[in-house]
Design an enzyme around this catalytic site. Sequence first.
Site, PDB file in Angstrom:
ATOM      1  N   LYS B  84      29.215  14.459 -60.597  1.00 15.53           N
ATOM      2  CA  LYS B  84      28.032  13.778 -60.068  1.00 15.53           C
ATOM      3  C   LYS B  84      28.373  12.294 -59.901  1.00 15.53           C
ATOM      4  CE  LYS B  84      23.019  13.446 -60.963  1.00 15.53           C
ATOM      5  NZ  LYS B  84      21.941  13.757 -61.919  1.00 15.53           N
ATOM      6  N   SER B 159      18.030  15.996 -59.749  1.00  9.08           N
ATOM      7  CA  SER B 159      18.828  15.110 -58.937  1.00  9.08           C
ATOM      8  C   SER B 159      20.288  15.544 -58.767  1.00  9.08           C
ATOM      9  CB  SER B 159      18.822  13.713 -59.568  1.00  9.08           C
ATOM     10  OG  SER B 159      19.439  13.743 -60.837  1.00  9.08           O
ATOM     11  N   SER B 183      17.274  17.430 -64.316  1.00 10.63           N
ATOM     12  CA  SER B 183      18.170  17.208 -63.175  1.00 10.63           C
ATOM     13  C   SER B 183      19.424  18.058 -63.142  1.00 10.63           C
ATOM     14  CB  SER B 183      18.573  15.732 -63.095  1.00 10.63           C
ATOM     15  OG  SER B 183      17.551  14.984 -62.486  1.00 10.63           O
TER      16      SER B 183
END
Lengths: 468, 486
Positions: B84, B159, B183
Site C-alpha cells: 500500500k 482504503s 481499510s
Amino acid sequence: MTEWETVIGLEVHCELATATKLFCGCRNAFGDEPNTNVCPVCLGLPGSLPVLNRGAVELAMRLGLALGCEVRPSLFHRKNYFYPDMPKDYQISQYDQPVNVDGVVELADGARIGVERAHLEEDTGKSSHVGGGGRIHEADHSLVDYNRAGVPLVEIVSRPDLRSSEQAKAYVNELRAVLLATGASDARMEEGSMRVDANISVRPVGSSVLGTRCEVKNLNSTRSLARAVDYEARRQIELLSAGEQVLQQTRHWDEADGRTSPLRSKEEAFDYRYFPEPDLVPLSPEPAWQAAVGEALPLLPAARRRRLAAATGAGAASVAMVVERGLDDLVLAALEAGGDPGRLMVHAEHDLAGATGALDATAFAGLTSMEAGGALTATQAKAVLAELVATGGDPEAVAGALGYEALPGEVLAGAVDAAIAANPAAWDRFLAGDAKVAGFFVGQVMKATAGKADGKAVTALLRQRAAS
Amino acid sequence: MSAAVPGSTPLSAARIAAAVRRGERSAVEVVEQHLAVIAEGEPQIHAFNAVMDDQARRAAALVDQRVAAGDDPGPLAGVPLALKDNLCTRGVPTTCSSRILEGWRPPYDATVVTRLVLAGAIPVGKTNLDEFAMGSSTENSAFGPTRNPHDQGRVPGGSSGGSAAAVAAGFAPLALGSDTGGSIRQPAALCGVVGLKPTYGRVSRYGLVAFASSLDQIGPLTSTVADAAVALEVIAGHDPLDSTSVPEPAPRLVSRLDEGVDGLRIGVVTELMGEGIASDVRRRVEAAAEALGAAGAKVDDVSVPAVTYGLSSYYLIAPAEASSNLARYDGVRYGLRVDAPTTAAMNTATRTAGFGDEVKRRIMLGTYALSAGYYDAYYGKAQKVRTLIIRDFATAYESFDLLLAPVSPTTAFPFGAKADPLTMYLSDVCTIPSNLAGDPAVSVPFGAGDDGLPIGVQVLAPALAEATMLRAAIVLEDAMAREVST
C-alpha cells in the site's frame, strides 16, 4: 499614593545534557554543522515514530528530586501549532500530567520559591532570517537548522512567588546551580540551553489578588531578565496609576531599546488543541529506579550553604559566594585540618576567584593558622596563597622563601615608637581622636620594616601607647 | 471464484515460496510471470500508483542467487508483494495517493517492508488508496480510482483498494494494507480475498504514514488464510522503533491452523446483524455460523451494545488524530510547495492545493473536535465511548472465544454511488469497533451476494488471539471450498 508590589513567575526551559535527543538516537550537541544531527524521527518525516530516551527521563527525575518535587506517573501530549522550525507542526510535551510537581527553589537569603512543575518536552529547530536585519517579516529568506529539533528540555514553572528583579535573577542563578550540580543541564543562557520567560504583574501592597499579567519573552541573560522585569513593572504601574488597565499579553523584550512591545493578546493566543500523544505510552518510572536516582543525588547548593554556614559561622552572602564558586569542600577540608574559619572564608571569597590550582586543604589550613597566629600579615598571606595556588608546597616554606620571617615583637614595638617620636604633630592628632591618622603610622611602620609588619598589630600598639 | 483477469491462475504465496526454496522455480520466473499479468491487467484495474519492475527483477535475481548458494531466503522466498502506498519504501516514491507528497522519496523502509524483504518477499509495486487512507472506495485517490477485478464498474472498497484488487487480479499473491476503521477488511470482502487486521501493537507502525495513530494497524491481504498466517508471522513481533508495539515476539500461527474449532464458543454480534445490513450479506454470515457449528463450535447470539456508537466515536477520534498527523505537510521540508509571500500564506496555499476534499473535511472535523471549549464534548466524550466499547467486548469475551459479524453492509457498489460522505462512512460500521477496541479481526471470503459479487464474513477475536481467530477463518475457507465444489 498607592504603593505597588511586583509579582513574578518564571518559566525556565533547559536543555538536558543527554548524549542523544528525546525521541531518537541523533546527537544532542550545540554548534555542529546545520542539519547534520537529524534523522527521519527528529525531522518528523511521514511514518516516523518517537521512542522516549530513558536518559532524558532520568535527568528530568534527578532535577525534580533535587527540587524536592514529587515524581509522578506522567503522560505526553501533542501541542499543535504551525511553525517552520517545528518539523511535525506539533510539539510533544507534557500537559496536565507532568513528571515532576510541587517543588521548591531555596535562595541564598533563605527565601523559598515554589516550583509548580518541571516537565519534559522536545525542543524545536532554529530559524535564521537572512536579510532585512534578521527579523522574519523583513527577511529575504529564512533558513532552518533542525539539529536542535527534538533535543530534550525540561520546563520549570515557578509559582508567582518572586517579588523583585533582583529576586528573579537570584532564582535563575540558584536554578542554574541546581542544574549544574545535578548534571541535568549545562544551563548556558548565552548558547540558549537555558531560556527564561517571565510572567509579570503588579498589585497594591497588601493585596492578595494577582493583577493581570504579561508574559515577556526573548530574555537572553539574567541582566535582560532584571531589566525587563523593572521595565514591565514600571509600565504596568504607570498604566494603573493613570486609571488604565493592563491587557493580558505576550510581550517581546527588546534588549537594545530596553523596552517590551506586544507580540499577541490573550484573544490572539494559540489554541494548542492538546491531546494525549498516541505514539507514546504512559510514563511511570518504577519506584526502584526513582529511589536509585534519589540516592545518587549530589549535595545541592542549599545544603552546601547550610553546611558551610554551620561550620564557619560566616554570613549568608559570604557563604553563598563561596558555595557558588565551588570552594566549600576545600574550606571544610581545611577547617578539618585545623585552619582558621574566618581567614579561610575571607580568602575563599576574595582571593580564590580563579582556579585553586595546586592548593590543597592542608596547606590552606596551615596558611590561615600562621595568619591567625600573627606569623603572617594579611598582605603576606595573600602573596603566599598565590604562590601555593601556582606551585603548591608548604606555606611556612613558601613564606620563608618570600622572606616573610615573622617580625619579633620588640622589633615591631621599636619601629612603632620610632614612628611616634619622628611625627609628634601626627601623634597629637591621633591622641585627639583622629582615627584616620592610624593609617599614616601603619604606613610609616611598614616602610621601616620593609612590609613585614602586621597592620592590625601596629594599630593595636598605637592604641596601647595612646592609653598609657 | 476466479480472478477477473483472464489467463491468470494465481498461486498461493506458500506454494510459490515452497517451490522457490526447493529450487523448483526461480524467483525471476515468478516475478516475470506476475509482471506480465500486471502489464496485461493494470491498465484496466489501476491497482498501482507505481510498478517497481526493475527493482523487482533485481531482488528476484538476488533471491535466486541465495538459493543457488544453498541459503534459505526465507518463508516468503520469491513471493511478489504489493505494498500500500502509505508504507515507506527507501528511494521509492511514497505518495499516500495525495498530491501533497509529490516527489517525496523516503530515506528509509518501513519495518514491515524490511521484515518481508528479509523473508524473501519481492516488492513489485505501490498500491493505490484513498488519499491518506481516508475512504472506503479508493475514489478519494488523487490519481484516480482502482476498479474491482470482479466488476470494473464497481469500487474495490478502501482504503486499501489497490492492495485488495492486486491480490484479486493475480498481480501479487500477497499485499499489505493498513486498517484504521476497516481499510483492510472491507476491500478484502469486496474483492473476495482474505484481509487481516492484527491486534493494535502486534505489527510495528514504523514507516506507515500515519492517519489515526491510535487506530492504524498494518496487515496482510492474501488469497488464502494460510498465506495471511505466514505473512503475519513474518511482520509481527516487537519493534523497538514503535513504542506502542507489544513486547511479545511473533506468534506461532501456521502450525496451529489445523487445530479446528471444536469446542470453541463463537458469538454472532446481534447489533451488527440488523438494519442497514443487506439481507444477502446477513445470510452469508448465518451460513458461516452454521459452518462453524458443523465443525464443532458452539455458536450463539451475543449482544455487544456499545458497538452501535462505534461510528460516531470513530469519526471524532480518527479525524482529531489526523488533523494533528497531517499538520506536517506544510510545504516547508518536502513534497508540494505552493509559493506565497509569507510562511503562513505558503502553508495555506500548499495545503489548499495538495489535499483533496475528504482529507480537508476530516482535518476540519478533527481540528474542531480538539478545540478549546469543545474538547470535552467531542474528543473527550468519544474516548469515553471507546472505553465502553472495550468494556463491552471484554464482557462478550468472558462467554465467547470469538465473535462473528459481517464486514461490509453490502457487496461492491458502483462508482459514485456513495457520493454523500455520511453514506460512505456507514460502509465501516461493522469494522470500526475492532479498531476502537484494538482487537484483531479477519475478513474471509464466504460466497457471493445476489449480484454474484463477493461477500466476506468477519471473525473477531480478543487482543493477541490471532491464532484462534485464524483457526476459525480456515474452517470457513474449507467449508466454502466444499460448498463451491458440490
